[in-house]
Design an enzyme around this catalytic site. Sequence first.
Site, PDB file in Angstrom:
ATOM      1  N   ASP A  38     -16.659   9.325  32.804  1.00  0.00           N
ATOM      2  CA  ASP A  38     -17.997   8.967  33.263  1.00  0.00           C
ATOM      3  C   ASP A  38     -18.038   9.094  34.777  1.00  0.00           C
ATOM      4  OD1 ASP A  38     -20.449   7.544  31.693  1.00  0.00           O
ATOM      5  OD2 ASP A  38     -20.473   6.989  33.807  1.00  0.00           O
ATOM      6  N   ASN A  91     -20.613  14.856  25.787  1.00  0.00           N
ATOM      7  CA  ASN A  91     -21.847  14.090  25.644  1.00  0.00           C
ATOM      8  C   ASN A  91     -22.606  13.903  26.955  1.00  0.00           C
ATOM      9  OD1 ASN A  91     -23.600  11.716  24.508  1.00  0.00           O
ATOM     10  ND2 ASN A  91     -22.433  10.806  26.191  1.00  0.00           N
ATOM     11  N   TYR A 157     -34.368  20.880  31.415  1.00  0.00           N
ATOM     12  CA  TYR A 157     -33.646  20.175  30.357  1.00  0.00           C
ATOM     13  C   TYR A 157     -33.645  20.983  29.060  1.00  0.00           C
ATOM     14  CZ  TYR A 157     -32.299  16.251  27.320  1.00  0.00           C
ATOM     15  OH  TYR A 157     -31.660  15.427  26.423  1.00  0.00           O
ATOM     16  N   LYS A 161     -30.341  22.552  27.221  1.00  0.00           N
ATOM     17  CA  LYS A 161     -29.947  22.141  25.877  1.00  0.00           C
ATOM     18  C   LYS A 161     -29.972  23.309  24.892  1.00  0.00           C
ATOM     19  CE  LYS A 161     -29.034  17.885  26.868  1.00  0.00           C
ATOM     20  NZ  LYS A 161     -27.626  17.413  26.865  1.00  0.00           N
ATOM     21  N   ILE A 190     -33.538   7.980  20.933  1.00  0.00           N
ATOM     22  CA  ILE A 190     -32.562   7.005  20.447  1.00  0.00           C
ATOM     23  C   ILE A 190     -32.646   5.755  21.318  1.00  0.00           C
ATOM     24  CG2 ILE A 190     -30.128   6.592  19.928  1.00  0.00           C
ATOM     25  CD1 ILE A 190     -31.383   8.886  18.280  1.00  0.00           C
ATOM     26  N   THR A 192     -31.207   3.520  23.397  1.00  0.00           N
ATOM     27  CA  THR A 192     -29.990   3.381  24.188  1.00  0.00           C
ATOM     28  C   THR A 192     -30.118   2.354  25.306  1.00  0.00           C
ATOM     29  OG1 THR A 192     -30.677   5.115  25.735  1.00  0.00           O
ATOM     30  CG2 THR A 192     -29.385   5.802  23.799  1.00  0.00           C
TER      31      THR A 192
END
Length: 250
Positions: A38, A91, A157, A161, A190, A192
Amino acid sequence: MNGIINGKVAIVTGAGAGLGRGIATTFAREGARLVLSDISRESGDETLAAIRDKGGEAIFVQGDVADARYHHELVAQAKATFGRLDIAINNAGISHAPAPLPEIALDIWEKVIEVDLSGVFHALRAQIPALLEAGGGAIVNMASLAGAVGSPGLGPYVAAKHGVVGLTKVAALEYARQGIRVNVVGPALIRTGLEAHFQPDQLARLQEAQPIGRLGEVPEVAELVLWLASDKASFVTGAFYPVDGGALAQ
């Protein structure tokens, strides 16, 4: 620990929060030995502590996935600490404020492509040789619903992707006969924690817009990633798996 990836060594990028943390803790539950990645030291250390507190094996290596050298360091740390690399979950990613294409600043375009697309390319270049050394393995890349459809205002984006989906297919075909499986997951909205930035009425509209009538939950993505990384998905490679509550069925 016993689990479907017990003893496997896995890199998880973007492991400090959200989907990355959910995937990392799910993998730890199933017996994986983890190299957590990270850009945030604080967030990475929090995930590391959560895994170790439950008896899991993990290390944390801070860095920026846009840096090609960092991916080689992650692989080197996996081999030095655990002796091998079996699984890689790419990820980490960023987004940007929506704007029409002519209004997208060049530095925004370059940053999103650097992290979301080039970051996966750099990862694959570092991870594939290590997986070959280990006799094969599995890679799961994280795209988005935006890897399959357009979204007005999100040009960089969406482009990044879509590129991740393409890279996944190429890598899967290149290494299918050498024991490396490569798949890509495309989550929709999602829950998160980022949803807290929406006003209640905005969030209600977003939920209502989903065919299933709600946002997705982190475990619903993490469990799919776990399956794809495990030997239970041994005949699955080069595939795009949406986790979208029915959005692509419309």
